[in-house]
Scaffold this motif. Structure first.
Motif, PDB file in Angstrom:
ATOM      1  N   PRO A 122     -50.853 -12.205 -34.624  1.00  0.00           N
ATOM      2  CA  PRO A 122     -49.515 -12.238 -35.229  1.00  0.00           C
ATOM      3  C   PRO A 122     -49.529 -12.211 -36.744  1.00  0.00           C
ATOM      4  CG  PRO A 122     -50.096 -14.380 -34.293  1.00  0.00           C
ATOM      5  CD  PRO A 122     -51.139 -13.412 -33.833  1.00  0.00           C
ATOM      6  N   SER A 129     -42.555  -5.528 -27.366  1.00  0.00           N
ATOM      7  CA  SER A 129     -43.952  -5.527 -26.920  1.00  0.00           C
ATOM      8  C   SER A 129     -44.786  -4.598 -27.796  1.00  0.00           C
ATOM      9  CB  SER A 129     -44.049  -5.078 -25.464  1.00  0.00           C
ATOM     10  OG  SER A 129     -45.392  -5.095 -25.021  1.00  0.00           O
ATOM     11  N   LEU A 132     -38.103 -12.587 -29.405  1.00  0.00           N
ATOM     12  CA  LEU A 132     -38.684 -12.998 -28.130  1.00  0.00           C
ATOM     13  C   LEU A 132     -39.932 -13.845 -28.295  1.00  0.00           C
ATOM     14  CD1 LEU A 132     -38.284  -9.762 -25.979  1.00  0.00           C
ATOM     15  CD2 LEU A 132     -36.810 -11.760 -26.068  1.00  0.00           C
ATOM     16  N   TRP A 133     -40.590 -13.710 -29.440  1.00  0.00           N
ATOM     17  CA  TRP A 133     -41.847 -14.420 -29.660  1.00  0.00           C
ATOM     18  C   TRP A 133     -41.772 -15.145 -31.011  1.00  0.00           C
ATOM     19  CZ3 TRP A 133     -44.028 -13.929 -25.099  1.00  0.00           C
ATOM     20  CH2 TRP A 133     -43.812 -12.770 -24.366  1.00  0.00           C
ATOM     21  N   ASP A 157     -46.744 -14.687 -31.358  1.00  0.00           N
ATOM     22  CA  ASP A 157     -47.875 -14.426 -30.467  1.00  0.00           C
ATOM     23  C   ASP A 157     -47.362 -14.270 -29.032  1.00  0.00           C
ATOM     24  OD1 ASP A 157     -50.273 -14.172 -29.229  1.00  0.00           O
ATOM     25  OD2 ASP A 157     -51.038 -16.158 -29.745  1.00  0.00           O
ATOM     26  N   ASP A 158     -47.617 -13.101 -28.437  1.00  0.00           N
ATOM     27  CA  ASP A 158     -47.212 -12.881 -27.043  1.00  0.00           C
ATOM     28  C   ASP A 158     -48.397 -12.967 -26.094  1.00  0.00           C
ATOM     29  OD1 ASP A 158     -48.572 -10.606 -27.682  1.00  0.00           O
ATOM     30  OD2 ASP A 158     -47.152  -9.234 -26.735  1.00  0.00           O
ATOM     31  N   HIS A 159     -49.546 -13.412 -26.606  1.00  0.00           N
ATOM     32  CA  HIS A 159     -50.762 -13.598 -25.816  1.00  0.00           C
ATOM     33  C   HIS A 159     -51.301 -12.281 -25.249  1.00  0.00           C
ATOM     34  CE1 HIS A 159     -49.749 -17.803 -26.166  1.00  0.00           C
ATOM     35  NE2 HIS A 159     -48.586 -17.575 -25.555  1.00  0.00           N
ATOM     36  N   SER A 160     -50.956 -11.152 -25.884  1.00  0.00           N
ATOM     37  CA  SER A 160     -51.456  -9.851 -25.424  1.00  0.00           C
ATOM     38  C   SER A 160     -52.698  -9.417 -26.191  1.00  0.00           C
ATOM     39  CB  SER A 160     -50.369  -8.784 -25.592  1.00  0.00           C
ATOM     40  OG  SER A 160     -50.108  -8.571 -26.973  1.00  0.00           O
ATOM     41  N   SER A 184     -43.159 -17.591 -32.230  1.00  0.00           N
ATOM     42  CA  SER A 184     -44.444 -17.957 -32.835  1.00  0.00           C
ATOM     43  C   SER A 184     -45.202 -16.730 -33.333  1.00  0.00           C
ATOM     44  CB  SER A 184     -45.307 -18.707 -31.820  1.00  0.00           C
ATOM     45  OG  SER A 184     -45.695 -17.832 -30.759  1.00  0.00           O
ATOM     46  N   TRP A 223     -39.445  -8.588 -33.308  1.00  0.00           N
ATOM     47  CA  TRP A 223     -40.518  -9.205 -32.539  1.00  0.00           C
ATOM     48  C   TRP A 223     -40.301 -10.709 -32.377  1.00  0.00           C
ATOM     49  CZ3 TRP A 223     -44.323  -8.138 -29.396  1.00  0.00           C
ATOM     50  CH2 TRP A 223     -45.383  -9.022 -29.236  1.00  0.00           C
ATOM     51  N   LEU A 224     -39.800 -11.362 -33.426  1.00  0.00           N
ATOM     52  CA  LEU A 224     -39.640 -12.809 -33.411  1.00  0.00           C
ATOM     53  C   LEU A 224     -38.476 -13.261 -32.534  1.00  0.00           C
ATOM     54  CD1 LEU A 224     -40.356 -13.732 -37.145  1.00  0.00           C
ATOM     55  CD2 LEU A 224     -41.922 -13.711 -35.188  1.00  0.00           C
TER      56      LEU A 224
END
Length: 662
Positions: A625, A644, A613-614, A618-621, A616, A610-611
C-alpha cells in the motif's frame, strides 16, 4: 510473350517479399534494442549490436564481387533470419534480426556489384518494382491486424512462411546465370573514372535515405495518422492506392521510353520534402519555458495542415522513382566492389544516425549530453532524411532506358493489395455501441502497459489484452501507450486494443511531440476530448480530458502520466483543470506514493477510490500500500462499489480498476 510477362511479374514480386522481410528485420532489430533500454531506463550495453549496420565493410575483405552461389545463400540467410527471429525472445530477436539486416545490406551491395560489372540494368527495374510491392505488402499486413504487423506478431505469422518460398524459388532460379566467379572490375570506379566514386557513394547513401523514409512512415501509414490525428481509414486508403497508381505508374511511364527531366525530378523531391516537414512542423507545439503558461491546451493547427498533408500523400511516391534513379546509377556506372563497400558502409552509418536521432526525439531525457538537443525537433530529423534523398538526386546522371516492355502486370497486383488493405481496415476496426450502459454503475480501469512489453521485456499485447478483457471495463485509461514510433516497431497499440475491445479511442498527444503515450478508451462516444500539457523540465507530460454523458449527467474523465517523481507543479496544473467540476474521475500513473505532498494535496479536493474499500490501503492481495503510484481519484459525488489491483507479468505496473455508482 505471356510466359516472359509472368516471369517478370514473379521476379518483381520476389524482390517485393525480400524488401518486405528487410523492413521487418530492421523494425524488429531497432525495437528489440529499445526494449532493453526501456527495461533499464538507460542506454543498454546491447546497443553495441548496432555495429551490424556496418556490415557492408565486408566487401573490402573480399577479393571479388560475391558469386551467384554466395548471393543465393545470402538471400536464404535473410529469409531464415526473418522467419526465426519472430519466434524468439527479445535477446534472440535482437541478435538474429540484426544479423538479418546485416546480411540484407551485404546482399544488396553484392547484387549491385554483380550488375555493375556486367552492366545488367534490369536489376534496377526489378528492385524498384519490388520496393513498390513491398510497401503495398506492408500496408496490407498491418491493415488486417489493426496497425500491428500480422507477419511478426499474432496468428498470421504462418503467412510469412508461405511468402518466404517466393524469393527462394524465384530468385534462386533467376540468379542461376550469374553463378560463375567474377573477375575484379578493370574499369574500377575508384580508378579509371575518378569522377564516379563520389556518384557511387551519393547513390548508395540515397538508397539508404529511401529505406529510412519508408521505414519512418510509409510502410505503416498509421504513423502519419498519429502525427496528425487524422482519419485512419482515409490516410491508409490514400497511401495504399497512391503507392501502386503513382509509384508503379511512373516506373511504367519510364519503361515506355519517356524520360523525366532532371529539373522536374528535383522539383518533385523539393515539394515532397517541404510537405513532409510542414506536415510534422504544423503539428508540433513550441512549449514555452515559463511554468506560468501551463496547463497548456493543445492548439488547433490552422487550415494549412490539410494542404501540407494532402500534398504529402500525393507526392511521397517520388521515393520509388528516386530509388530507381540511384539503382540505375549504380548499375550503369559499373560500380566497383570497393566503391560499393564505401558507399554502403557510409549508408549504414547514416542509417544508424537517423535511427538514433528518431528515437532520441522521444527519450531525450535519458540521453546524456546530447539528448536535450533533440527535444521538439522531430521535424528536423525528417528534414535531414529528406535532404539526404535530395542531394544525390541533384548529382546523379539520369538517363532514359529507351522503350522497354512495360510491366503492366504489376499494376493489378498493386491495386489488389490496396483494395484488400482498405477492406482489412474496414473489417477489423471497432464498431462500438452508441447507446447507454445498462445499470447505474461504471467500471473504470487504469493501466500502464509499458509500451506493450511484459515485465520480462517480451511483447505482451496478448497478455495485456487479456487483463483488460478480464475486467470488462467501460472506461480504460492507458499510460505508456506510445504508438507508431520506430522504437515500438511502428505498432499502433491503442488501435490494436480498441479494435479488439470494440471501444471508442482517443489517443491524446500526437507522436510528433515526443510525449508520454496516453489514451482513453470508452464503450460510449467521448465528448469534447482534448489534451493539455503540464510544465516539464525533462520528458514532456500531458493529460487527456474527456466528457462521458450517462443518464443525462456529465462525467469528467481525466487520464495522465506525470514525470519521474510525480513533480508537484505537474499535479498542481492537473488539479487546476480538474477542480470545481462535477463527477470527476482522475486516473493514471502519477509517479507519486501515498506518503508524498502531491498525494496529500490531491486528497484536499478528491478522494482515493482505493481507500473507499480498503481504508488501511491493504487488500491482502500482495500489493504494497505504501508503494502505490497508479491511482484513481474521484470527486465526492461518486460512490465507489469495488476496487482491485491486478498484478501480472503482462506489465511492470499492476492494473487498477474500480466500479463506481451514482
Amino acid at each position: 510473350m505471356k510466359a516472359k510477362f509472368n516471369n517478370m511479374t514473379m521476379v518483381a514480386v520476389a524482390y517485393g517479399v525480400l524488401f518486405l522481410f528487410f523492413f521487418q528485420l530492421l523494425t524488429d532489430f531497432v525495437e528489440a534494442i529499445y526494449a532493453f533500454g526501456l527495461m533499464g531506463t538507460s542506454i543498454p550495453p546491447e546497443i553495441v549490436a548496432v555495429v551490424l549496420f556496418f556490415s557492408p565493410v565486408i566487401l573490402f575483405l573480399m577479393r571479388r564481387c560475391p558469386s551467384g552461389n554466395i548471393l543465393r545463400w545470402l538471400m536464404v540467410g535473410v529469409v531464415l533470419a526473418r522467419l526465426i527471429e519472430a519466434l524468439l525472445p527479445t535477446r534472440g530477436k535482437m541478435l538474429l534480426s540484426g544479423l538479418g539486416v546485416a546480411t540484407s545490406l551485404i546482399l544488396f551491395a553484392g547484387l549491385f556489384c554483380e550488375a555493375g560489372t556486367r552492366k545488367r540494368s534490369n536489376l534496377s527495374w526489378n528492385m524498384a518494382y519490388g520496393l513498390v510491392l513491398a510497401v503495398g505488402f506492408s500496408i496490407f499486413v498491418r491493415a488486417w491486424n489493426s496497425g500491428v504487423d500480422m507477419l511478426t506478431y499474432g496468428p498470421g505469422q504462418w503467412v510469412a512462411w508461405l511468402l518466404a518460398g517466393i524469393p527462394v524459388l524465384v530468385l534462386w532460379k533467376e540468379w542461376h546465370g550469374i553463378n560463375e566467379p567474377f573477375r575484379e572490375e578493370q574499369s574500377s570506379s575508384l580508378g579509371t573514372h575518378p569522377d564516379r566514386p563520389g556518384l557511387v557513394v551519393l547513390s548508395s547513401v540515397g538508397l539508404f535515405a529511401v529505406f529510412m523514409l519508408l521505414y519512418f512512415a510509409f510502410i505503416a501509414p498509421s504513423v502519419i495518422v498519429r502525427w496528425t490525428q487524422t482519419h485512419y481509414f482515409v490516410v491508409v486508403a490514400f497511401v495504399a492506392f497512391a503507392t501502386p497508381v503513382i509509384g508503379l505508374g511512373t516506373l511504367n511511364y519510364l519503361r515506355n521510353g519517356t524520360s523525366i527531366a532532371k529539373g522536374w525530378l528535383i522539383a518533385w523531391n523539393l515539394v515532397f520534402i517541404l510537405a513532409l516537414v510542414s506536415t510534422i512542423y504544423l503539428h508540433q507545439i513550441p512549449f514555452p519555458a515559463d511554468p506560468a503558461t501551463y496547463p497548456l491546451f493543445e492548439p488547433v493547427p490552422g487550415p494549412w495542415r490539410w494542404l501540407a498533408l494532402g500534398v504529402l500523400l500525393l507526392t511521397f511516391s517520388v521515393i520509388f522513382l528516386d530509388f530507381f534513379v540511384f539503382a540505375d546509377q549504380l548499375t550503369r556506372s559499373g560500380a566497383s566492389r570497393k566503391a560499393l563497400g564505401t558507399g554502403f558502409t557510409l549508408g549504414g552509418v547514416y542509417m544508424l544516425l537517423m535511427v538514433l536521432a528518431h528515437v532520441f526525439t522521444s527519450v531525450y531525457d535519458y540521453i546524456p549530453v546530447v539528448g536535450g538537443y533533440f527535444r521538439d525537433r522531430f521535424w528536423l530529423v525528417h528534414l535531414v532524411a529528406g535532404l539526404m534523398l535530395l542531394l544525390p538526386t541533384m548529382s546523379v546522371r539520369f538517363r532514359s532506358e529507351g522503350r522497354l516492355p512495360a510491366w503492366r502486370g504489376m499494376l493489378p497486383v498493386g491495386i489488389a493489395l490496396a483494395v484488400f488493405s482498405v477492406v482489412g481496415v474496414w473489417a477489423t476496426q471497432a464498431k462500438p455501441q452508441t447507446t447507454g450502459i445498462p445499470g447505474r454503475t461504471l467500471k473504470v480501469l487504469t493501466y500502464n502497459i509499458q509500451q506493450g512489453y511484459r515485465d520480462d521485456g517480451i511483447r505482451g499485447y496478448a497478455e495485456q489484452l487479456e487483463v483488460m478483457r478480464s475486467v470488462d471495463a467501460d472506461i480504460i485509461g492507458l499510460q505508456e501507450s506510445d504508438t507508431n514510433r520506430i522504437a515500438n516497431g511502428n505498432a499502433d497499440l491503442v488501435r490494436y486494443f480498441a479494435d479488439r475491445l470494440n471501444m471508442h479511442a482517443y489517443y491524446g498527444p500526437k507522436t510528433v511531440l515526443g510525449t508520454f503515450g496516453i489514451a482513453l478508451l470508452s464503450r460510449l462516444p467521448l465528448q469534447s476530448a482534448r489534451t493539455f500539457y503540464m510544465y516539464s523540465q525533462g520528458e514532456q507530460t500531458a493529460t487527456i480530458e474527456g466528457v462521458l454523458v450517462l443518464d443525462g449527467m456529465e462525467f469528467n474523465i481525466f487520464v495522465t502520466h506525470l514525470g519521474n517523481g510525480g513533480p508537484m507543479i505537474q499535479q498542481e496544473q492537473v488539479l487546476q483543470v480538474v477542480n470545481g467540476k462535477p463527477r470527476v474521475i482522475l486516473m493514471g500513473d502519477f509517479n507519486f506514493r501515498p506518503d508524498t505532498p502531491q498525494y496529500a494535496m490531491t486528497l484536499e479536493t478528491l478522494r482515493d477510490a482505493w481507500l473507499f474499500l480498503w481504508p488501511s490501503g491493504d487488500d491482502h492481495s500482495g500489493i504494497d500500500p505504501q508503494r502505490r503510484i497508479d491511482h484513481i481519484f474521484v470527486s465526492s459525488d461518486i460512490q465507489v462499489l469495488e476496487a482491485s489491483y491486478l498484478i501480472s507479468i503482462a506489465s511492470d505496473h499492476p492494473a487498477l480498476y474500480v466500479t463506481i455508482g451514482w
